[in-house]
Design an enzyme around this catalytic site. Structure first.
Site, PDB file in Angstrom:
ATOM      1  N   ILE A  26       0.870  -1.201  -0.162  1.00 49.42           N
ATOM      2  CA  ILE A  26       0.026  -0.032  -0.025  1.00 49.42           C
ATOM      3  C   ILE A  26       0.728   1.303   0.042  1.00 49.42           C
ATOM      4  CG2 ILE A  26      -1.460   1.259   1.342  1.00 49.42           C
ATOM      5  CD1 ILE A  26      -2.757  -1.427   2.135  1.00 49.42           C
ATOM      6  N   TYR A 175      -0.315  -8.144  15.799  1.00 51.20           N
ATOM      7  CA  TYR A 175      -0.475  -6.985  14.722  1.00 51.20           C
ATOM      8  C   TYR A 175      -1.595  -6.348  15.000  1.00 51.20           C
ATOM      9  CZ  TYR A 175      -1.341  -5.150  10.151  1.00 51.20           C
ATOM     10  OH  TYR A 175      -1.534  -4.223   9.133  1.00 51.20           O
ATOM     11  N   LYS A 179      -1.961  -2.036  15.447  1.00 48.36           N
ATOM     12  CA  LYS A 179      -2.675  -1.173  14.719  1.00 48.36           C
ATOM     13  C   LYS A 179      -3.587  -0.268  15.652  1.00 48.36           C
ATOM     14  CE  LYS A 179      -1.742  -0.948  10.997  1.00 48.36           C
ATOM     15  NZ  LYS A 179      -0.632   0.113  10.218  1.00 48.36           N
TER      16      LYS A 179
END
Length: 303
Positions: A26, A175, A179
Site C-alpha cells: 500500500i 499485529y 494497529k
C-alpha cells in the site's frame, strides 16, 4: 463533502510528502499516486535496493516524478532521529505513517532495544518519528500526520499491562493490537495539537480489505497469482487500499481527528469519511496508550 475522484487528484506542486514503507504494498501505491500530483515524495525504507526499485517503477508510470529515498528503520528507535536529521528540507507537508510488519507463523521477536518487533515497528517507531518530524510539519502551512490503521485494529483488544505481548504472543493478534495503538495515538495526537493551537492535523485512514491477489502488477511488483470470484466483490487490491491515505493527505476538506476508509462496508471502494466510534473514540484509553508510549520511548510528541 464534495465527490473525491481517485483518478483525478489535485495538484500538489511544491509540496513534500514522506511515505514510510513506500517501497512496497500500500505504501508503494500511495507514493505512486502522490508522485502523480507533482509533489516531491520521499520513500522511507530501510532497504536502499528496494527503494531504488520502487522509484524506478514509479518513474516508468510517472516520468517526471520527484522522488528520493529516506533511509529509515522504524524498528531501531535510536536511529530515527538521525534519519530525520538527514532530511534536506525546510518543511514537510505530510507524513504517511504506513510501514508495518506482520510476522505470521513466527515466534515472538524483540528489537535490539528490547521491544516486541511488531509493536516497535508499527507503533513505537512511528511515535518517535512523528516526534522528530514535528518541527518540519509545523513549518508547513498546514502539515498533516496521516496514520494508516487497519480494519482488524478496530476490533482488537488492548492489554495495557502487556503491550509488548510478553505473556501471550499470537502474531495476528499482536499485529491488530499494534494497529489499534497506532490509531488511538493518531486521535490523541490531534486532540493535543488542537489544544496547543497547532496548524498540524492528525488524520487516520485504513485500507479495508486489500489483497496482493487483486493488485495490478508494477515493474517493482510482478503480477501475483489472481484470486477468483468472489473475493473481488468483497475486497480490493492494494492500489485501491492506498486511496484513503492519499485522500487524507490531499483533500483540502479533511479535518483533524477524522478517519477515512473504503466506501463499501469499510472493505472496498472509493474513500470516504467514517464515523469514529467504539474503542477509537475512547479518549481515556487513548491517553493511557499515549502515556505508555512515552514511557517506552522516552519522547513526548507535542512538546
Amino acid at each position: 463533502m464534495s465527490h473525491w475522484d481517485v483518478h483525478h487528484l489535485p495538484r500538489a506542486d511544491g509540496k513534500t510528502f514522506l511515505v514510510t514503507g513506500g517501497n512496497a504494498g500500500i505504501g508503494y501505491f500511495a507514493a505512486e499516486q502522490l508522485a502523480g500530483t507533482g509533489a516531491t515524495v520521499l520513500l522511507g525504507s530501510r532497504d536502499a535496493a528496494k527503494a531504488d526499485a520502487a522509484m524506478t517503477s514509479i518513474r516508468s508510470l510517472v516520468p517526471d516524478a520527484k522522488l528520493a529515498h529516506l533511509p529509515l528503520d522504524l524498528s531501531d528507535l535510536s536511529s530515527v532521529k538521525s534519519s530525520v536529521d538527514s532530511l534536506e528540507a525546510g518543511r514537510l507537508d505530510a507524513v504517511v505513517c504506513n510501514a508495518g510488519v506482520l510476522l505470521e507463523n513466527q515466534p515472538r521477536r524483540e528489537t535490539a532495544e528490547g521491544h516486541e518487533l511488531t509493536f516497535a515497528t508499527n507503533h513505537l517507531g512511528h511515535f518517535v518519528l512523528v516526534h522528530h518530524l514535528m518541527p518540519l510539519l509545523e513549518a508547513a502551512d498546514a502539515g498533516r500526520v496521516v496514520t494508516t490503521g487497519s480494519f482488524v485494529g478496530k476490533s482488537a483488544e488492548l492489554d495495557l499491562d502487556d503491550l509488548q505481548s510478553k505473556r501471550d504472543h499470537q502474531p495476528k493478534r499482536t499485529y491488530a493490537r499494534s494497529k489499534l495503538a497506532q490509531m488511538l495515538f493518531a486521535f490523541e495526537l490531534d486532540r493535543r495539537l488542537r489544544a496547543a493551537g497547532s496548524t498540524v492535523l492528525s488524520v487516520v485512514d485504513h485500507p479495508g480489505g486489500a489483497l496482493d491477489s487483486l493488485t495490478p502488477a508494477r515493474p517493482a511488483h510482478p503480477a501475483p497469482e489472481r484470486r477468483k470470484f468472489p473475493a473481488g466483490l468483497l475486497l480490493q487490491g492494494k492500489e485501491a487500499g492506498a486511496w484513503p491515505a492519499v485522500r487524507a493527505v490531499l483533500d483540502p476538506a479533511v479535518r483533524g481527528g477524522e478517519m477515512y476508509g473504503p466506501r463499501v462496508f469499510g472493505l472496498r471502494g472509493e474513500p470516504r469519511r467514517e464515523p469514529v466510534r467504539g474503542k477509537l473514540a475512547d479518549t481515556e484509553l487513548a491517553a493511557r496508550v499515549w502515556a505508555a508510549s512515552v514511557g517506552l520511548t522516552g519522547v513526548e510528541v507535542t512538546q
